[in-house]
Motif scaffolding. Sequence first.
Motif, mmCIF file in Angstrom:
data_model
loop_
_atom_site.group_PDB
_atom_site.id
_atom_site.type_symbol
_atom_site.label_atom_id
_atom_site.label_comp_id
_atom_site.label_asym_id
_atom_site.label_seq_id
_atom_site.Cartn_x
_atom_site.Cartn_y
_atom_site.Cartn_z
ATOM 1 N N ILE A 131 0.843 -1.206 0.000
ATOM 2 C CA ILE A 131 0.000 0.000 0.000
ATOM 3 C C ILE A 131 0.870 1.245 0.000
ATOM 4 O O ILE A 131 0.624 2.199 -0.746
ATOM 5 C CB ILE A 131 -0.951 -0.018 1.207
ATOM 6 C CG1 ILE A 131 -1.942 -1.184 1.081
ATOM 7 C CG2 ILE A 131 -1.707 1.307 1.304
ATOM 8 C CD1 ILE A 131 -2.796 -1.401 2.316
ATOM 9 N N ARG A 132 1.916 1.261 0.831
ATOM 10 C CA ARG A 132 2.792 2.441 0.878
ATOM 11 C C ARG A 132 3.488 2.660 -0.462
ATOM 12 O O ARG A 132 3.596 3.802 -0.949
ATOM 13 C CB ARG A 132 3.826 2.270 1.994
ATOM 14 C CG ARG A 132 3.233 2.238 3.399
ATOM 15 C CD ARG A 132 4.344 2.282 4.447
ATOM 16 N NE ARG A 132 3.810 2.028 5.780
ATOM 17 C CZ ARG A 132 3.866 0.843 6.395
ATOM 18 N NH1 ARG A 132 4.434 -0.190 5.782
ATOM 19 N NH2 ARG A 132 3.362 0.695 7.605
ATOM 20 N N ASN A 133 3.981 1.586 -1.069
ATOM 21 C CA ASN A 133 4.626 1.717 -2.378
ATOM 22 C C ASN A 133 3.650 2.247 -3.422
ATOM 23 O O ASN A 133 3.998 3.089 -4.256
ATOM 24 C CB ASN A 133 5.164 0.359 -2.830
ATOM 25 C CG ASN A 133 6.338 -0.115 -2.002
ATOM 26 O OD1 ASN A 133 6.992 0.679 -1.321
ATOM 27 N ND2 ASN A 133 6.607 -1.409 -2.037
ATOM 28 N N ALA A 134 2.418 1.742 -3.372
ATOM 29 C CA ALA A 134 1.404 2.186 -4.328
ATOM 30 C C ALA A 134 1.084 3.661 -4.133
ATOM 31 O O ALA A 134 0.945 4.419 -5.107
ATOM 32 C CB ALA A 134 0.146 1.341 -4.175
ATOM 33 N N GLN A 135 0.954 4.095 -2.894
ATOM 34 C CA GLN A 135 0.646 5.503 -2.633
ATOM 35 C C GLN A 135 1.752 6.418 -3.147
ATOM 36 O O GLN A 135 1.486 7.471 -3.739
ATOM 37 C CB GLN A 135 0.421 5.703 -1.134
ATOM 38 C CG GLN A 135 -0.871 5.074 -0.623
ATOM 39 C CD GLN A 135 -0.978 5.060 0.889
ATOM 40 O OE1 GLN A 135 0.031 5.159 1.596
ATOM 41 N NE2 GLN A 135 -2.193 4.922 1.402
ATOM 42 N N ARG A 136 2.997 5.996 -2.956
ATOM 43 C CA ARG A 136 4.125 6.811 -3.431
ATOM 44 C C ARG A 136 4.172 6.873 -4.951
ATOM 45 O O ARG A 136 4.314 7.955 -5.542
ATOM 46 C CB ARG A 136 5.434 6.235 -2.877
ATOM 47 C CG ARG A 136 6.689 6.869 -3.443
ATOM 48 C CD ARG A 136 7.932 6.309 -2.778
ATOM 49 N NE ARG A 136 7.982 4.860 -2.801
ATOM 50 C CZ ARG A 136 8.382 4.140 -3.838
ATOM 51 N NH1 ARG A 136 8.735 4.756 -4.967
ATOM 52 N NH2 ARG A 136 8.426 2.831 -3.781
ATOM 53 N N LEU A 137 4.051 5.733 -5.602
ATOM 54 C CA LEU A 137 4.132 5.708 -7.056
ATOM 55 C C LEU A 137 2.942 6.395 -7.710
ATOM 56 O O LEU A 137 3.087 7.055 -8.745
ATOM 57 C CB LEU A 137 4.226 4.261 -7.534
ATOM 58 C CG LEU A 137 5.552 3.556 -7.203
ATOM 59 C CD1 LEU A 137 5.443 2.061 -7.449
ATOM 60 C CD2 LEU A 137 6.695 4.144 -8.013
ATOM 61 N N LEU A 138 1.765 6.261 -7.116
ATOM 62 C CA LEU A 138 0.585 6.941 -7.662
ATOM 63 C C LEU A 138 0.682 8.449 -7.476
ATOM 64 O O LEU A 138 0.214 9.219 -8.334
ATOM 65 C CB LEU A 138 -0.684 6.394 -7.011
ATOM 66 C CG LEU A 138 -1.096 4.996 -7.484
ATOM 67 C CD1 LEU A 138 -2.145 4.394 -6.565
ATOM 68 C CD2 LEU A 138 -1.625 5.060 -8.918
ATOM 69 N N ALA A 139 1.278 8.895 -6.371
ATOM 70 C CA ALA A 139 1.478 10.335 -6.174
ATOM 71 C C ALA A 139 2.406 10.887 -7.248
ATOM 72 O O ALA A 139 2.153 11.957 -7.826
ATOM 73 C CB ALA A 139 2.045 10.596 -4.781
ATOM 74 N N ASN A 140 3.483 10.155 -7.551
ATOM 75 C CA ASN A 140 4.390 10.581 -8.621
ATOM 76 C C ASN A 140 3.677 10.604 -9.967
ATOM 77 O O ASN A 140 3.893 11.492 -10.796
ATOM 78 C CB ASN A 140 5.593 9.637 -8.693
ATOM 79 C CG ASN A 140 6.540 9.810 -7.526
ATOM 80 O OD1 ASN A 140 6.527 10.842 -6.850
ATOM 81 N ND2 ASN A 140 7.355 8.798 -7.270
ATOM 82 N N SER A 141 2.814 9.606 -10.196
ATOM 83 C CA SER A 141 2.079 9.543 -11.458
ATOM 84 C C SER A 141 1.144 10.730 -11.606
ATOM 85 O O SER A 141 1.064 11.346 -12.675
ATOM 86 C CB SER A 141 1.277 8.233 -11.514
ATOM 87 O OG SER A 141 0.412 8.222 -12.623
ATOM 88 N N ARG A 142 0.446 11.082 -10.537
ATOM 89 C CA ARG A 142 -0.512 12.196 -10.613
ATOM 90 C C ARG A 142 0.210 13.523 -10.817
ATOM 91 O O ARG A 142 -0.290 14.412 -11.498
ATOM 92 C CB ARG A 142 -1.349 12.233 -9.340
ATOM 93 C CG ARG A 142 -2.495 13.227 -9.405
ATOM 94 C CD ARG A 142 -3.457 13.032 -8.269
ATOM 95 N NE ARG A 142 -4.554 13.988 -8.338
ATOM 96 C CZ ARG A 142 -5.572 14.008 -7.496
ATOM 97 N NH1 ARG A 142 -5.641 13.107 -6.528
ATOM 98 N NH2 ARG A 142 -6.526 14.912 -7.614
#
Length: 710
Positions: A131-142
């Motif tokens: 979940i933490r990895n996903a939140q970080r990568l999705l923040a970069n994507s947005r």
Amino acid sequence: ADVKMSGRARKAGKTWENSMDAITDILLGKDDFDEAYKFESLIANSENELKSLGAMFQKMKPAKDGNLEYIKDDLIGNSLETEAWISDLSGLGQSHIVQFIQNADEKEKESLLDHFAKLDQTYPGGIRSYIRNAQRLLANSRLGTNSFAGLKPVPPEGQKLQPDSKEHQKFSTIGVEEAGNAAFVIVAGGLGERLGYSGIKLALPMELVTSRCYLEVYIDHIKALQALKDNKTRIPVAIMTSDDTHKKTIELLKKHDNFGLDRSQITLMKQDKVPSLKNDKAHLVLSKNKAELQTKPHGHGDVHSLLYRTGLAKKWERQGIDWIVFFQDTNGLVFDGIISALGVSKSKKYAMNSIVVERRPGEPKGSICRLEPVEKKRGFSRFSAKPEKHAIVLNVEYNQLDALLKANGFKNGDQGVESKQNKTSSEDVKDSEEVSPRQVSPFPGNINAFVVDSKIYSTALEKTEGIMPEFVNPKYVSADDSRGPLAFKKPTRLECMMQDLPRIFPPEVAANRIGFTLLPRWMVCSSVKNNVVDAKKKMAKTGFPECPASGEADYYRRNRLLLQLIGVQVKVDPKVETYNGIQVSGGARIVLSPRFALTINDLKKKIPFPQHVHISDTSTLVLDGDVKILSLDLSGSLRVIAANGANVTIGEATLSEGSPLKVENAGHNTKIVGPNENVEEIFRIRGYTIACQKERVEKFDKPGEYLLAL
């Protein structure tokens, strides 16, 4: 598993990995094929379970009868408490999951938490890390973070080969020798649904003349390479499966008795799935029955963690394996590239060597690039917040290449230069449009097949556990409130790619010992991954439909090109055939098994007087085994199959004139079928059937010398 054997392994002072090997060996020795695969699947699927199992073995002692007995019963730890899950999920923004758990009945709650516990064991670091990895990568994507800021692409160094050139002959010869010291890994986690085929892709017939499936084609090559080494060599094969393909892969192997391989040579590694994500806040998705999470495949990069977790990479290194070859499930031409790449890897001491083809600008195919840090700038990886401080040779996906090039002084972005690579040296092929100078990218196209140095690879896995950097590729929908979660068109997940392997290599290796081997596309690449509708779109856009019809046609065409290259009288592209709106090259259907010829060098030895061999455009020719053609005039269908020890000569010839074997019959013909006709899937997804009207079949089942003359 047979604990008695485990006791022997333990008493002999073997390591835990050897105990695992021994268990599998005992199961295979007992002809318990299913149990051996189940045990290997256990190894591949649950590292935490194995640690518990390891602890169990450590707490067992040999009994008087040679079995093992328990010292303690409380060997497996208790499950995580519900309260701990609720607390952690709340802190990770998963309030919708917490609400469901709090309102669910005991059965639903238990089912969901059991699923959490299972996923927690299979993802490195557990679900919380996911979940933490996903939140970080999705923040970069947005935020639209530049994937390669501070990195400049430079064309990489590698080996370009023309078929039948002196260099190609040299590297092929070396490659055949090195193949006996290699292990082969087939990445095969996908079903054929995208093709309109309900089975696994490995079971799909590559061509309809012999109906050999892709797995059989691959194993035939491995057996042929193995036979050239010595009688004791057993080349290991690992197949990465998934929940969708694992059982069917076992069934396919059992049905065909492993296609002639010894059962101990084959290992299946089942890939795990990861939770789906429904928005840019990394909210997990409940399945329809809400008793478990929705999951998706994590990507083929998991093959590296599986090779670490199963201990295979380390085992192969201990056994003296020098090279590990990776390739995917539906590219029937790949072994021409593999053999050459093994020779290049040995000669140039590459740690990783990608098999590549010329890439057209804008073509949706990844490119191999050398990425160098721009002075005084820090480049950020698309996978993590850590800057790239060193040069690295790496695959760059096509949807990122254009922006990367424009940001680094390539004014026109993903544009090309003129290609001078010829198909063959024959005049007929020189006149074709494919060999005239054309625009190609200076960055070669990746076909997801590569060779790695076993020792360097195993060392890297020990340090990283084979965990590949992840990325996320969401498709957003519009949202009025940009402060809230931004939803996706459909759930996504974190993914990883096997070709990102250089990212876990030491910097000096990633910068200086990563190369490529480039061969013509017709020789090494014809992927099969599109259904009829998608194939027509792909053909219009790139010229490569990459579907079952084109995969089969490209295989026959590759063999026509090879024969014409050495001087056989056969036309390469006498006509264009159209099936379901997809155009493919038509001509003689030629099937050359690896038992007949593995390389162009072999082909020349088997056909020493090619000027005396004539094959009509409508003919079908199948050659399997030790067959030598001195002269042949074929207008129809001929199938020659020689068992081991049988040496067959076709025709008679001298340097000045020949007395050819003449074969003339009705042969095979093709019947067009529509996408909705009531025929087998293997025909419907191609758009045609192939029927034999009349064929000459010559089978030689016993050792000896045989002559087929007039």
